[in-house]
Design a protein around this motif. Structure first.
Motif, PDB file in Angstrom:
ATOM      1  N   GLY A 255       0.820  -1.205   0.000  1.00 57.29           N
ATOM      2  CA  GLY A 255       0.000   0.000   0.000  1.00 57.29           C
ATOM      3  C   GLY A 255       0.849   1.248   0.000  1.00 57.29           C
ATOM      4  N   TYR A 256       0.188   2.373   0.221  1.00 61.26           N
ATOM      5  CA  TYR A 256       0.892   3.658   0.261  1.00 61.26           C
ATOM      6  C   TYR A 256       0.168   4.585   1.225  1.00 61.26           C
ATOM      7  N   THR A 257       0.865   4.989   2.260  1.00 63.96           N
ATOM      8  CA  THR A 257       0.389   6.014   3.176  1.00 63.96           C
ATOM      9  C   THR A 257       1.579   6.485   3.987  1.00 63.96           C
ATOM     10  N   ALA A 258       1.538   7.743   4.392  1.00 58.97           N
ATOM     11  CA  ALA A 258       2.631   8.290   5.205  1.00 58.97           C
ATOM     12  C   ALA A 258       2.460   7.941   6.674  1.00 58.97           C
ATOM     13  N   ALA A 259       1.385   7.245   7.004  1.00 64.12           N
ATOM     14  CA  ALA A 259       1.110   6.928   8.411  1.00 64.12           C
ATOM     15  C   ALA A 259       0.753   5.457   8.556  1.00 64.12           C
ATOM     16  N   LYS A 260       1.722   4.597   8.289  1.00 65.22           N
ATOM     17  CA  LYS A 260       1.502   3.158   8.467  1.00 65.22           C
ATOM     18  C   LYS A 260       1.410   2.822   9.953  1.00 65.22           C
ATOM     19  N   LEU A 261       0.662   1.767  10.266  1.00 65.05           N
ATOM     20  CA  LEU A 261       0.665   1.244  11.625  1.00 65.05           C
ATOM     21  C   LEU A 261       2.075   0.788  11.959  1.00 65.05           C
ATOM     22  N   TYR A 262       2.567   1.153  13.147  1.00 66.91           N
ATOM     23  CA  TYR A 262       3.966   0.847  13.451  1.00 66.91           C
ATOM     24  C   TYR A 262       4.195  -0.661  13.542  1.00 66.91           C
ATOM     25  N   ARG A 263       3.185  -1.416  13.977  1.00 67.84           N
ATOM     26  CA  ARG A 263       3.353  -2.868  14.001  1.00 67.84           C
ATOM     27  C   ARG A 263       3.546  -3.428  12.599  1.00 67.84           C
ATOM     28  N   TYR A 264       2.812  -2.855  11.646  1.00 69.04           N
ATOM     29  CA  TYR A 264       2.953  -3.341  10.277  1.00 69.04           C
ATOM     30  C   TYR A 264       4.309  -2.934   9.697  1.00 69.04           C
TER      31      TYR A 264
END
Length: 814
Positions: free
Chosen positions: A598-607
């Protein structure tokens, strides 16, 4: 303010119509159904596809199953409908998105300057120069809509606070509430955060002003009332801010990984400084405030370029040579990978510097303080002595990236200051000797800089970050560098001529006098429009548009996508490894499928942890537990879908538990284990598991019966107590994601570092997972009530001010 609202209402309406027409003319291709095929625009549409599909059915979802195996939609596609204050943004419904962005910027500065008391002609000129700034045009080209809409509300917000302190507290206060509300609602927290520095500096100067005039008590009262109005402006954004805060704690932007070591360094909250300081502005690069092509930005290689001539000399046909030049993406030679210059405008910069010789109030020092501070912050890694200190010690500073974004505040100040200079000139409130000194000083200072670049640029280094790619593509780098030098010389001379014309106009106004003072007003309007429009067209013109009715038509659709879509199973994931940017910077796959990437500047830190330790290393055990049923492989244009028979499905019972002491051991255990039979669990969840004794039985069964992004239903049947693993991402389990067994609330646990686990009793049971974030549902109630109150108070304040003005007029006439 009554003058702004009533006496010149027709003039203001006329000015706004002019701004509207300019935006339509500039973005005329948009009226023909064309769109800008920007990476970010296409990515945003791709990532939000699932949300929009449900919207078409009349349903709003809050969880995305298509981005990074599952995550909240709060910073991907989220529209807070309960904030009714946003109904005032009517222009966004009648204009294309690109027109709307420019119009919002222009209208915002127009309102700002009007609140500062400038005549409507100067407000109009300032608004035009502001909206045509190259930094904004480059952002429009990149489809950074939330950023630009947020910026558009910052100038009127600043002016409203100033108006409340200096003129009318009630109206200034309610306008502060309005524009703060709209700025936050536009949903770019970083820009709002930057504006707080601007507001703090304004408050400091107001405090100094109050001290000198012995009005500290009055200042304190006004400040307290303004804080109350500020809270009123924040409350209609409760839903947005609350969900963002809650979500942020779980992301790489604001959260903290449970892993204690990354290499040998402890993992901290917030972004890494290297990542945060990416896209810093270069110190020398800042000369493009005055010379637009400094650094190569906007360089047009056409038939007059040396590169074209070299191609022709090598026997390349004319049309082929021109097509080769058009095909090059980045001629920019800036040192930090920025996509273009921040040209402030030669005339606007000249007028801003002249402000310090004609303006008598302290507003000039406030503007200068903001400009100096924001330029230093924009240099990021190029001025670490300042930025590293703020990064390590100042609240929230380490949550944001792209330091060059600070220049948005610089642009605001320069445009406001430039128009204040013209205000002094046309109001004849300047000292002639000071003006003469200023003309000589500022004109001489800028003239020397421009002459230096005109004469000496041949000896400067104009190589750039993209030159290696250009050379591999067969472009003569030495010749391109020469074209850059020629462009700098040309633009230096261009800026010199424009400043000379502005200098001459002011000299004639002050010492020779125009018989009709409208003439110099028109001259400045035409010069600034010419300057900003012609430079702006280098970056944002008809060539940037493609014939598409919408961004959906721009999203690539490969044969591999069609192969996967034949499979109508309710839920499975796809791992696309063909993208040029890699699977974890690719939103296109999310348009078509539930994507592992995917693409986002705010990924879940666990991921993000899972990506760094396992997914990027192709750990098939982890890939299988994410129910990755298909891989998309192959070269561009030859993509193909390959089924993965080892994908574990939506849920399964396990045979044994591997207990670990902490997150580090949990992550390490995923390196070599069989996810079908073994589950890895942190010891903190032992109490939830209790004395579970697992007895494997081939007759035990659990399966997904219905799938919805916010609600998933399963049926289980077993001969004894079992522990099930669900291939769904753990996010605020038992708080936002809740689970019931036969309608009774149960307690899930986190397993395999980021999946969901559940102890299930003997027999047949119905299991339901539901996403019900408190921040959204309770926040919406607060948002709706407070936004209605804000609108009522806004209408009342306009009525009250007008009522007072009418009474004052009656008393005066009597």
């Amino acid at each position: 303010m009554d003058n702004f609202l009533v006496k010149n209402s027709l003039k203001h309406i006329g000015a706004i119509i002019i701004l509207f027409v300019l935006c339509v003319v500039y973005f005329y291709p948009e009226t023909q159904g064309k769109k800008i095929p920007s990476h970010d625009g296409i990515s945003a549409v791709a990532a939000s596809k699932e949300y929009r599909d449900f919207q078409e059915k009349g349903e709003t979802i809050l969880w995305s199953t298509r981005v990074f195996s599952g995550m909240p939609l709060f910073q991907i596609a989220y529209n807070v409908k309960s904030n009714v204050v946003r109904k005032v943004e009517v222009y966004r419904k009648v204009m294309g998105i690109n027109m709307s962005m420019m119009f919002a910027l222009m209208l915002g500065l127009y309102i700002c300057l009007s609140l500062f008391g400038l005549r409507y002609e100067l407000s109009l000129i300032g608004a035009i120069g502001f909206g045509l700034s190259t930094w904004f045009l480059l952002s429009i080209e990149a489809s950074h809509s939330t950023k630009l809409f947020t910026i558009s509300y910052i100038p009127p917000l600043i002016a409203s606070i100033y108006y409340a302190y200096r003129k009318q507290l009630l109206l200034g206060g309610i306008l502060t509430s309005l524009f703060l509300c709209l700025a936050i609602a536009a949903n770019h927290v970083q820009i709002v955060y930057f504006s707080m520095f601007f507001i703090f500096i304004l408050a400091v100067f107001e405090f100094i002003h109050a001290m000198k005039n012995k009005e500290i008590v009055g200042f304190a009262k006004k400040s307290a009332i303004l804080i109350a109005f500020g809270i009123l402006g924040i409350l209609p954004n409760t839903t947005l801010l609350w969900t963002t805060y809650d979500f942020g704690e779980e992301t790489i932007r604001a959260g903290k990984s449970e892993l204690t070591k990354i290499g040998d360094e402890p993992k901290s909250s917030g972004l890494d400084i290297d990542y945060s300081m990416a896209w810093s502005y270069g110190q020398a690069e800042s000369f493009n405030f005055l010379i637009p092509s400094y650094g190569g930005g906007g360089l047009t290689l056409d038939e007059n370029s040396s590169t074209f001539e070299e191609f022709r000399q090598k026997g390349m046909p004319k049309n082929q040579a021109l097509n080769r030049l058009k095909g090059v993406y980045n001629y920019y030679a800036g040192p930090d990978g920025n996509t273009g210059p921040t040209y402030l405008g030669a005339i606007l910069l000249f007028l801003f510097l002249l402000l310090f010789f004609v303006e008598k109030s302290k507003i000039k020092w406030m503007l200068l303080s903001v400009v100096m501070l924001t330029i230093m912050f924009s240099w990021g890694e190029n001025l670490l002595i300042v930025n590293e200190f703020f990064f390590n010690h100042f609240p929230l500073y380490n949550k944001f990236r792209n330091p060059s974004m600070w220049l948005s505040m610089t642009i605001i100040c320069v445009n406001i200051g430039a128009m204040f200079t013209l205000k002094n000139l046309f109001d004849n409130t300047y000292d002639k000797d000071r003006l003469k000194k200023g003309l000589y000083t500022v004109g001489g200072f800028l003239g020397v800089i421009l002459l230096y670049f005109f004469l000496m640029s041949s000896g400067m280094d104009f190589t750039g970050l993209a030159d290696g790619q250009l050379e591999q593509a067969g472009f003569p780098i030495d010749t391109i560098v020469q074209d850059r030098i020629d462009a700098v010389k040309s633009d230096a001379f261009r800026s010199l001529i424009l400043i000379a014309l502005a200098f001459g106009t002011i000299w004639w106004m002050a010492f020779k006098k125009f018989k009709n003072m409208s003439i110099p007003l028109y001259i400045f309007g035409v010069l600034i429009l010419f300057d900003m429009w012609t430079v702006g067209k280098r970056f944002m013109n008809e060539d940037d548009f493609a014939k598409h009715k919408n961004y959906d038509n721009m999203v690539p659709n490969t044969g591999a996508d069609g192969q996967v879509k034949i499979d109508t199973e309710a839920s499975y994931r796809v791992f696309n490894v063909t993208g040029q940017s890699g699977p974890f910077n690719d939103a296109v796959t999310s348009y078509h499928h539930k994507s592992v990437g995917g693409y986002t500047a705010a990924k879940l830190y666990r991921y993000q942890d899972l990506i760094e330790h396992h997914l990027s290393k192709n750990n098939m055990n982890v890939i299988n537990m994410l129910n990755t049923k298909y891989f998309i492989t192959g070269q561009k244009g030859q993509e193909m879908a390959q089924q993965n028979p080892a994908a574990l499905g939506n849920c399964w019972f396990i045979n044994e538990i591997q207990w670990v002491k902490n997150a580090d051991e949990e992550m390490a255990a995923l390196t070599d284990f069989n996810p079908l039979t073994t589950v890895v669990i942190d010891e903190r969840f032992k109490t939830q598991i209790g004395n579970l004794s697992i007895t494997p039985n081939s007759q035990n069964k659990i399966e997904l019966t219905s799938f919805h992004p916010d609600k998933m239903n399963y049926t289980s049947n077993s001969t004894g107590e079992q522990l099930a693993v669900f291939s769904e991402i753990w996010y605020k389990g038992n708080k936002d994601w809740k689970v019931t067994i036969d309608g009774k609330e149960a307690e899930m646990i986190r397993v395999n570092y980021l999946l969901r686990g559940l102890k299930i009793p003997t027999g047949t049971h119905q299991i339901e997972f539901t996403f019900h974030p408190v921040s959204h549902y309770i926040g919406n109630v607060i948002t709706l009530v407070s936004s209605i109150i804000l609108l009522i108070l806004l209408l009342f304040s306009f009525y009250w001010v007008q009522f007072k003005n009418n009474n004052a007029s009656i008393i005066k006439s009597e």
